[in-house]
Write a protein that holds these residues in place. Structure first.
Motif, mmCIF file in Angstrom:
data_model
loop_
_atom_site.group_PDB
_atom_site.id
_atom_site.type_symbol
_atom_site.label_atom_id
_atom_site.label_comp_id
_atom_site.label_asym_id
_atom_site.label_seq_id
_atom_site.Cartn_x
_atom_site.Cartn_y
_atom_site.Cartn_z
ATOM 1 N N SER A 92 11.575 12.468 -2.141
ATOM 2 C CA SER A 92 10.509 13.079 -1.343
ATOM 3 C C SER A 92 10.198 12.242 -0.108
ATOM 4 N N ILE A 93 10.732 11.023 -0.068
ATOM 5 C CA ILE A 93 10.501 10.121 1.066
ATOM 6 C C ILE A 93 11.756 9.943 1.916
ATOM 7 N N ALA A 94 12.872 9.617 1.259
ATOM 8 C CA ALA A 94 14.093 9.186 1.951
ATOM 9 C C ALA A 94 14.618 10.156 3.012
ATOM 10 N N PRO A 95 14.603 11.485 2.782
ATOM 11 C CA PRO A 95 15.158 12.375 3.810
ATOM 12 C C PRO A 95 14.375 12.402 5.117
ATOM 13 N N PHE A 96 13.166 11.879 5.102
ATOM 14 C CA PHE A 96 12.281 12.048 6.256
ATOM 15 C C PHE A 96 12.066 10.777 7.071
ATOM 16 N N VAL A 97 12.746 9.694 6.700
ATOM 17 C CA VAL A 97 12.563 8.440 7.428
ATOM 18 C C VAL A 97 13.898 7.840 7.845
ATOM 19 N N LYS A 98 13.858 7.082 8.916
ATOM 20 C CA LYS A 98 15.027 6.357 9.400
ATOM 21 C C LYS A 98 14.561 5.001 9.919
ATOM 22 N N SER A 99 15.487 4.162 10.307
ATOM 23 C CA SER A 99 15.150 2.840 10.796
ATOM 24 C C SER A 99 14.158 2.937 11.950
ATOM 25 N N GLY A 100 13.095 2.148 11.843
ATOM 26 C CA GLY A 100 12.062 2.158 12.872
ATOM 27 C C GLY A 100 10.854 2.998 12.524
ATOM 28 N N ASP A 101 10.949 3.804 11.476
ATOM 29 C CA ASP A 101 9.832 4.660 11.075
ATOM 30 C C ASP A 101 8.832 3.904 10.198
ATOM 31 N N HIS A 102 7.675 4.525 10.020
ATOM 32 C CA HIS A 102 6.561 3.892 9.310
ATOM 33 C C HIS A 102 5.947 4.886 8.329
ATOM 34 N N SER A 108 -3.159 1.870 -3.959
ATOM 35 C CA SER A 108 -3.085 2.048 -5.409
ATOM 36 C C SER A 108 -1.961 3.019 -5.744
ATOM 37 N N LEU A 109 -0.817 2.461 -6.135
ATOM 38 C CA LEU A 109 0.379 3.254 -6.450
ATOM 39 C C LEU A 109 1.017 2.743 -7.738
ATOM 40 N N PHE A 110 1.809 3.610 -8.367
ATOM 41 C CA PHE A 110 2.609 3.213 -9.521
ATOM 42 C C PHE A 110 3.556 2.087 -9.106
ATOM 43 N N GLY A 111 3.822 1.156 -10.009
ATOM 44 C CA GLY A 111 4.610 -0.028 -9.700
ATOM 45 C C GLY A 111 5.957 0.254 -9.066
ATOM 46 N N SER A 112 6.696 1.245 -9.573
ATOM 47 C CA SER A 112 8.029 1.534 -9.027
ATOM 48 C C SER A 112 7.947 2.172 -7.646
ATOM 49 N N THR A 113 6.914 2.960 -7.388
ATOM 50 C CA THR A 113 6.721 3.513 -6.043
ATOM 51 C C THR A 113 6.420 2.379 -5.066
ATOM 52 N N HIS A 114 5.635 1.418 -5.520
ATOM 53 C CA HIS A 114 5.362 0.214 -4.719
ATOM 54 C C HIS A 114 6.667 -0.508 -4.382
ATOM 55 N N GLN A 115 7.581 -0.592 -5.336
ATOM 56 C CA GLN A 115 8.858 -1.262 -5.089
ATOM 57 C C GLN A 115 9.712 -0.512 -4.068
ATOM 58 N N ILE A 116 9.679 0.825 -4.088
ATOM 59 C CA ILE A 116 10.412 1.604 -3.089
ATOM 60 C C ILE A 116 9.928 1.249 -1.689
ATOM 61 N N LEU A 117 8.611 1.176 -1.536
ATOM 62 C CA LEU A 117 8.031 0.920 -0.210
ATOM 63 C C LEU A 117 8.216 -0.523 0.239
ATOM 64 N N THR A 118 8.139 -1.469 -0.697
ATOM 65 C CA THR A 118 8.126 -2.885 -0.308
ATOM 66 C C THR A 118 9.481 -3.576 -0.391
ATOM 67 N N THR A 119 10.397 -3.037 -1.198
ATOM 68 C CA THR A 119 11.680 -3.711 -1.420
ATOM 69 C C THR A 119 12.882 -2.897 -0.935
ATOM 70 N N ILE A 120 12.880 -1.602 -1.215
ATOM 71 C CA ILE A 120 14.060 -0.772 -0.922
ATOM 72 C C ILE A 120 14.056 -0.249 0.513
ATOM 73 N N LEU A 121 12.991 0.427 0.925
ATOM 74 C CA LEU A 121 12.970 1.037 2.256
ATOM 75 C C LEU A 121 13.016 0.009 3.397
ATOM 76 N N PRO A 122 12.444 -1.188 3.241
ATOM 77 C CA PRO A 122 12.586 -2.170 4.325
ATOM 78 C C PRO A 122 14.036 -2.528 4.638
ATOM 79 N N LYS A 123 14.943 -2.380 3.659
ATOM 80 C CA LYS A 123 16.365 -2.618 3.927
ATOM 81 C C LYS A 123 16.915 -1.604 4.914
ATOM 82 N N TRP A 124 16.262 -0.459 5.025
ATOM 83 C CA TRP A 124 16.653 0.580 5.986
ATOM 84 C C TRP A 124 15.885 0.452 7.306
#
Length: 392
Positions: A92-102, A108-124
């Motif tokens: 629900s997130i990945a198709p709508f963002v690219k490098s440089g987006d915010h 207050s989020l579920f732990g794994s959603t927090h990991q997507i935002l803080t660990t995985i997406l910054p690599k992109w």
């Protein structure tokens, strides 16, 4: 012609066309692929000139029936089933963002959603900002020219904080941003974010949608043009739902209303009794009058949901002793089950967060989250209050 449009009826009576066998209950389409009548039909289906099933990674009648019901119940135009709740969050997130987006997200989020935002997406090259759910004006102040999405859970996991969906819906529309709402805790029976302007609504169907701890699954629901992008992304990355799970989840929806009514009744009863206990510092439940956002909860949610959180005096060690003293209530990393479940988030689901991060979202050392099940409320309370006493 009669219009049978009540929630319970839609959840039960919406189904795909019957086969020549005239089955009453929809069968499982346990097949990986589908045959074509001709080379031309195959070409036309792959070109998307005509509808039809090609391959179960793309679509399957069992999954289609489930997702059509979910769209009907949530009030959305289209949807996509996924293999798990976290698969639905990611696609629900990945198709709508690219490098440089915010991305702007509730803190207050579920732990794994927090990991997507803080660990995985910054690599992109995708950045994010966190906002306190209770500071609505901060959402607007934190919007940047490159902000593509606002992502929230309401009620949040595990603090049960709420966010004003009507406010966020108008804010997202004004700035041409996608509002993405994780509606897992409320389910479509209690709350419909699309009604307030959410472009995307996500679910971990593993929780209350299944309701019996049997299968994994997720959904992304929303506006047709957004789901087309989600579907393209999913088709080529493969977070596909099993047809068996789609069939199970579709059948589960037939009892969602009656189950949620009982979950909510039991949860409110438990929350009211916990509130006056001498070993409990505070209790959070959306439809408890002491909840700081009670008026908002009454406005947005039909009932308060099946989750109760409370702060047990004695901190981390007391919380662990409490869990060990339970006899009937389960210790398991799930929620939304017929069986009551107790969790100590600081040492389990949110243990990867720093103590500072946990405190920022209301996860104190002694916080206990209870997913209140469908057992008799007297038995639930007997086990829980005895464990509180034993853990002293």
């Amino acid at each position: 012609m009669a219009n049978f449009d009540k929630f319970e009826t839609r959840a039960i009576r919406k189904q795909t066309e019957r086969s020549q066998q005239k089955e009453h209950s929809v069968p499982i389409f346990a097949t990986s692929s589908f045959v074509f009548d001709s080379a031309e039909e195959a070409r036309a289906m792959f070109a998307e000139e005509i509808p039809g099933n090609i391959y179960s990674r793309y679509s399957n009648p069992s999954n289609d029936e489930f997702i059509e019901k979910m769209c009907l119940l949530e009030g959305t135009e289209d949807g996509m089933p996924t293999a798990s709740g976290m698969a639905s969050m990611f696609i629900s997130i990945a198709p709508f963002v690219k490098s440089g987006d915010h991305i702007l997200a509730a803190r207050s989020l579920f732990g794994s959603t927090h990991q997507i935002l803080t660990t995985i997406l910054p690599k992109w090259g995708v950045s994010h900002s966190y906002v306190d759910l209770n500071d609505l004006e901060e959402f607007e102040r934190q919007i940047k020219p490159n902000t593509k999405m606002i992502f929230v859970e309401t009620p949040s996991n595990p603090a049960l904080d709420l966010v004003d969906l009507e406010y966020l819906g108008k804010l997202a529309a004004a700035h041409d941003i996608i509002l993405n709402v994780d509606n897992c805790f409320a389910t479509p029976y209690l709350q419909n974010p699309a009604k307030y302007g959410a472009g995307l609504v996500t679910h971990s169907a593993t929780k209350f949608i299944d309701g019996q701890g049997r299968v994994l699954g997720g959904t992304v629901l929303g506006k047709k043009e957004l789901i087309e992008e989600v579907r393209f992304f999913a088709r080529h990355t493969g977070p596909s739902m099993s047809p068996f799970h789609g069939w199970i989840l579709s059948k589960s929806l037939e009892t969602l209303a009656v189950r949620m009514e009982k979950h909510c009744e039991n949860a409110l009863n438990l929350a009211e009794e916990l509130e006056g206990h001498s070993d409990v510092d505070w209790v959070k439940y959306p439809h408890l009058k002491s909840h700081p956002q009670y008026e908002l909860a009454i406005k947005q949610m039909r009932h308060g949901g099946g989750l109760v959180t409370f702060e047990l005096k004695g901190g981390l060690e007391r919380g662990r002793k409490f869990l060990d003293a339970l006899e009937m209530i389960s210790l398991t990393p799930n929620l939304g089950d017929t069986r009551s479940i107790a969790t100590h988030p600081a040492s389990t689901t949110h243990s990867k967060l720093t103590e500072e991060e946990r405190l920022a979202v209301g996860i104190s050392p002694g916080l206990i989250r209870v997913s209140v099940g469908l057992e008799h409320i007297d038995d639930i309370k007997e086990d829980l209050f005895r464990a509180i006493e034993v853990s002293k």
